[in-house]
Design a protein around this motif. Structure first.
Motif, PDB file in Angstrom:
ATOM      1  N   VAL A  75     -15.528   0.138 -20.285  1.00  0.00           N
ATOM      2  CA  VAL A  75     -15.452   0.875 -19.027  1.00  0.00           C
ATOM      3  C   VAL A  75     -16.657   0.467 -18.183  1.00  0.00           C
ATOM      4  CG1 VAL A  75     -15.455   3.138 -17.926  1.00  0.00           C
ATOM      5  CG2 VAL A  75     -14.273   2.822 -20.111  1.00  0.00           C
ATOM      6  N   SER A  76     -16.405  -0.140 -17.040  1.00  0.00           N
ATOM      7  CA  SER A  76     -17.501  -0.643 -16.200  1.00  0.00           C
ATOM      8  C   SER A  76     -17.791   0.250 -15.003  1.00  0.00           C
ATOM      9  CB  SER A  76     -17.188  -2.060 -15.705  1.00  0.00           C
ATOM     10  OG  SER A  76     -15.973  -2.088 -14.964  1.00  0.00           O
ATOM     11  N   LEU A  77     -16.791   0.986 -14.526  1.00  0.00           N
ATOM     12  CA  LEU A  77     -16.978   1.861 -13.363  1.00  0.00           C
ATOM     13  C   LEU A  77     -16.085   3.089 -13.483  1.00  0.00           C
ATOM     14  CD1 LEU A  77     -16.869  -0.724 -10.422  1.00  0.00           C
ATOM     15  CD2 LEU A  77     -18.889   0.569 -11.124  1.00  0.00           C
ATOM     16  N   ILE A  78     -16.596   4.213 -13.049  1.00  0.00           N
ATOM     17  CA  ILE A  78     -15.789   5.418 -12.854  1.00  0.00           C
ATOM     18  C   ILE A  78     -16.242   6.014 -11.529  1.00  0.00           C
ATOM     19  CG2 ILE A  78     -15.172   7.715 -13.695  1.00  0.00           C
ATOM     20  CD1 ILE A  78     -15.826   6.796 -16.517  1.00  0.00           C
ATOM     21  N   GLU A  79     -15.337   6.052 -10.555  1.00  0.00           N
ATOM     22  CA  GLU A  79     -15.730   6.506  -9.236  1.00  0.00           C
ATOM     23  C   GLU A  79     -14.504   6.863  -8.408  1.00  0.00           C
ATOM     24  OE1 GLU A  79     -17.756   3.199  -7.539  1.00  0.00           O
ATOM     25  OE2 GLU A  79     -15.989   1.923  -7.476  1.00  0.00           O
ATOM     26  N   PRO A  80     -14.674   7.697  -7.375  1.00  0.00           N
ATOM     27  CA  PRO A  80     -13.559   7.938  -6.459  1.00  0.00           C
ATOM     28  C   PRO A  80     -13.363   6.731  -5.550  1.00  0.00           C
ATOM     29  CG  PRO A  80     -15.512   9.139  -5.750  1.00  0.00           C
ATOM     30  CD  PRO A  80     -15.857   8.527  -7.069  1.00  0.00           C
ATOM     31  N   ALA A  81     -12.117   6.358  -5.328  1.00  0.00           N
ATOM     32  CA  ALA A  81     -11.829   5.198  -4.475  1.00  0.00           C
ATOM     33  C   ALA A  81     -10.422   5.339  -3.903  1.00  0.00           C
ATOM     34  CB  ALA A  81     -11.940   3.899  -5.281  1.00  0.00           C
ATOM     35  N   VAL A  82     -10.253   4.837  -2.690  1.00  0.00           N
ATOM     36  CA  VAL A  82      -8.929   4.822  -2.075  1.00  0.00           C
ATOM     37  C   VAL A  82      -8.120   3.697  -2.727  1.00  0.00           C
ATOM     38  CG1 VAL A  82      -7.639   4.461   0.065  1.00  0.00           C
ATOM     39  CG2 VAL A  82      -9.814   5.714   0.097  1.00  0.00           C
ATOM     40  N   PRO A  83      -6.929   3.981  -3.235  1.00  0.00           N
ATOM     41  CA  PRO A  83      -6.129   2.929  -3.882  1.00  0.00           C
ATOM     42  C   PRO A  83      -5.757   1.828  -2.889  1.00  0.00           C
ATOM     43  CG  PRO A  83      -5.246   5.123  -4.364  1.00  0.00           C
ATOM     44  CD  PRO A  83      -6.259   5.293  -3.262  1.00  0.00           C
ATOM     45  N   PRO A  84      -5.512   0.618  -3.361  1.00  0.00           N
ATOM     46  CA  PRO A  84      -5.062  -0.454  -2.469  1.00  0.00           C
ATOM     47  C   PRO A  84      -3.834  -0.018  -1.672  1.00  0.00           C
ATOM     48  CG  PRO A  84      -5.574  -1.335  -4.639  1.00  0.00           C
ATOM     49  CD  PRO A  84      -5.645   0.149  -4.757  1.00  0.00           C
ATOM     50  N   ALA A  85      -3.809  -0.374  -0.399  1.00  0.00           N
ATOM     51  CA  ALA A  85      -2.747   0.091   0.492  1.00  0.00           C
ATOM     52  C   ALA A  85      -1.358  -0.302   0.003  1.00  0.00           C
ATOM     53  CB  ALA A  85      -2.992  -0.460   1.902  1.00  0.00           C
ATOM     54  N   GLU A  86      -1.268  -1.477  -0.638  1.00  0.00           N
ATOM     55  CA  GLU A  86       0.050  -1.967  -1.044  1.00  0.00           C
ATOM     56  C   GLU A  86       0.695  -1.116  -2.139  1.00  0.00           C
ATOM     57  OE1 GLU A  86      -2.945  -4.620  -3.358  1.00  0.00           O
ATOM     58  OE2 GLU A  86      -2.780  -3.750  -1.345  1.00  0.00           O
ATOM     59  N   LEU A  87      -0.104  -0.255  -2.794  1.00  0.00           N
ATOM     60  CA  LEU A  87       0.470   0.611  -3.832  1.00  0.00           C
ATOM     61  C   LEU A  87       1.197   1.812  -3.246  1.00  0.00           C
ATOM     62  CD1 LEU A  87      -2.307   0.681  -6.599  1.00  0.00           C
ATOM     63  CD2 LEU A  87      -0.345  -0.844  -6.379  1.00  0.00           C
ATOM     64  N   GLY A  88       0.872   2.163  -2.017  1.00  0.00           N
ATOM     65  CA  GLY A  88       1.537   3.296  -1.391  1.00  0.00           C
ATOM     66  C   GLY A  88       1.159   4.638  -1.984  1.00  0.00           C
ATOM     67  N   LEU A  89      -0.067   4.744  -2.476  1.00  0.00           N
ATOM     68  CA  LEU A  89      -0.520   5.988  -3.095  1.00  0.00           C
ATOM     69  C   LEU A  89      -1.306   6.877  -2.132  1.00  0.00           C
ATOM     70  CD1 LEU A  89      -1.622   4.699  -6.636  1.00  0.00           C
ATOM     71  CD2 LEU A  89       0.459   5.962  -6.025  1.00  0.00           C
ATOM     72  N   GLY A  90      -1.327   6.517  -0.851  1.00  0.00           N
ATOM     73  CA  GLY A  90      -1.982   7.347   0.143  1.00  0.00           C
ATOM     74  C   GLY A  90      -3.405   6.908   0.452  1.00  0.00           C
ATOM     75  N   ASP A  91      -4.028   7.612   1.398  1.00  0.00           N
ATOM     76  CA  ASP A  91      -5.360   7.263   1.872  1.00  0.00           C
ATOM     77  C   ASP A  91      -6.461   8.108   1.250  1.00  0.00           C
ATOM     78  OD1 ASP A  91      -4.213   5.365   3.563  1.00  0.00           O
ATOM     79  OD2 ASP A  91      -3.946   6.843   5.169  1.00  0.00           O
ATOM     80  N   ALA A  92      -6.101   9.095   0.460  1.00  0.00           N
ATOM     81  CA  ALA A  92      -7.112   9.963  -0.148  1.00  0.00           C
ATOM     82  C   ALA A  92      -7.698   9.291  -1.390  1.00  0.00           C
ATOM     83  CB  ALA A  92      -6.497  11.301  -0.534  1.00  0.00           C
ATOM     84  N   PRO A  93      -9.004   9.409  -1.600  1.00  0.00           N
ATOM     85  CA  PRO A  93      -9.602   8.821  -2.804  1.00  0.00           C
ATOM     86  C   PRO A  93      -9.042   9.453  -4.076  1.00  0.00           C
ATOM     87  CG  PRO A  93     -11.281   9.390  -1.188  1.00  0.00           C
ATOM     88  CD  PRO A  93     -10.013  10.027  -0.713  1.00  0.00           C
ATOM     89  N   LEU A  94      -8.824   8.613  -5.065  1.00  0.00           N
ATOM     90  CA  LEU A  94      -8.441   9.053  -6.400  1.00  0.00           C
ATOM     91  C   LEU A  94      -9.508   8.570  -7.379  1.00  0.00           C
ATOM     92  CD1 LEU A  94      -4.630   8.116  -6.401  1.00  0.00           C
ATOM     93  CD2 LEU A  94      -5.628  10.384  -6.056  1.00  0.00           C
ATOM     94  N   THR A  95      -9.560   9.180  -8.539  1.00  0.00           N
ATOM     95  CA  THR A  95     -10.512   8.711  -9.544  1.00  0.00           C
ATOM     96  C   THR A  95     -10.062   7.352 -10.068  1.00  0.00           C
ATOM     97  OG1 THR A  95     -11.087  10.953 -10.210  1.00  0.00           O
ATOM     98  CG2 THR A  95     -11.595   9.181 -11.768  1.00  0.00           C
ATOM     99  N   ARG A  96     -10.946   6.371  -9.931  1.00  0.00           N
ATOM    100  CA  ARG A  96     -10.658   5.018 -10.411  1.00  0.00           C
ATOM    101  C   ARG A  96     -11.512   4.726 -11.641  1.00  0.00           C
ATOM    102  NH1 ARG A  96     -11.920   0.377  -6.292  1.00  0.00           N
ATOM    103  NH2 ARG A  96     -14.071   0.747  -6.961  1.00  0.00           N
ATOM    104  N   VAL A  97     -10.854   4.292 -12.703  1.00  0.00           N
ATOM    105  CA  VAL A  97     -11.540   3.857 -13.915  1.00  0.00           C
ATOM    106  C   VAL A  97     -11.322   2.356 -14.046  1.00  0.00           C
ATOM    107  CG1 VAL A  97     -11.758   4.096 -16.420  1.00  0.00           C
ATOM    108  CG2 VAL A  97     -11.142   6.088 -15.027  1.00  0.00           C
TER     109      VAL A  97
END
Length: 231
Positions: A75-97
């Motif tokens: 595990v190198s990073l755990i942080e909130p991040a906006v998913p790539p636009a092409e995934l269509g998961l919205g503009d709100a940050p999600l927890t990224r691992v």
């Protein structure tokens, strides 16, 4: 029944492996003909190539609500991040691992949850070191979105690295995956980003070693953050 020495040494190989192992083996024979020490180096690299493409059997935990890691590595990073636009998961940050895979890790990728593949999105890009934070935005990548039975979605992004020059996604939109089911491979060193559903906290820490399809990454509806481990 105990594990035999044969099972410990000889591993199943991903279908991408034989052609590369064959190339390494042919080069090794040539190197031996030129100079024996070079052949020894070639033999070591051939063995490494064999183990790089290993596809071992994994025992995936089946308890309700578990999210397992899709990749071996750290595990190198755990942080909130906006998913790539092409995934269509919205503009709100999600927890990224982020899980970094070195050239010595198994690179077969597995589904973190059971669900339907509702998005497969490839984007060309650079080949920066996969350990860098900006690799998530700038490197070549391929993302999939898994939609679970209750409608919640989870994103997984395969990211090429400094050495990795080939992302292989083996599923199409509409495919049904079981938790721990194989969906692709990256060669040779690379990284996976996992975007957890809203309200779900990771149960792992930065620096933790992950085993694809086995290590529990998070539990759905569990918003309690993991307690940092002390070495």
């Amino acid at each position: 029944m105990g594990v035999s020495l044969k099972d410990t040494v000889i591993k199943p190989i991903h279908r991408e492996g034989p052609k590369f192992i064959g190339i390494f083996a042919v080069v090794t024979v040539i190197l031996f003909a030129i100079w024996e020490p070079l052949g020894v180096v070639g033999l070591a690299l051939t063995i490494w190539c064999y183990y790089f493409f290993r596809d071992p059997v994994r025992v995936t935990p089946m308890d309700e609500g578990l999210i397992v890691t899709p990749a071996d590595g750290l595990v190198s990073l755990i942080e909130p991040a906006v998913p790539p636009a092409e995934l269509g998961l919205g503009d709100a940050p999600l927890t990224r691992v982020s899980v970094f895979m070195s050239v010595f890790n198994c690179h077969v990728n597995r589904a973190p949850v059971a669900g339907t593949v509702t998005t497969v999105a490839y984007r060309p890009g650079k080949f920066l070191s996969a350990e860098l934070d900006k690799a998530s935005e700038e490197n070549e990548r391929n993302g999939i979105v898994l939609t679970m039975a209750d409608g919640r979605q989870l994103g997984v992004v395969q990211i090429a690295g400094l050495v990795a020059r080939r992302i292989l996604c083996e599923v199409d939109e509409g495919a049904q995956l079981e938790r721990g089911g194989r969906f692709g491979i990256i060669r040779f060193g690379s990284r996976l980003d996992i975007y957890l559903p809203e309200g779900t906290a990771p149960r792992v820490s930065v620096g933790q070693t992950m085993i694809s399809g086995e290590t529990v990454l998070a539990v759905l509806d569990d918003a309690s953050p993991a307690v940092a481990r002390e070495d």
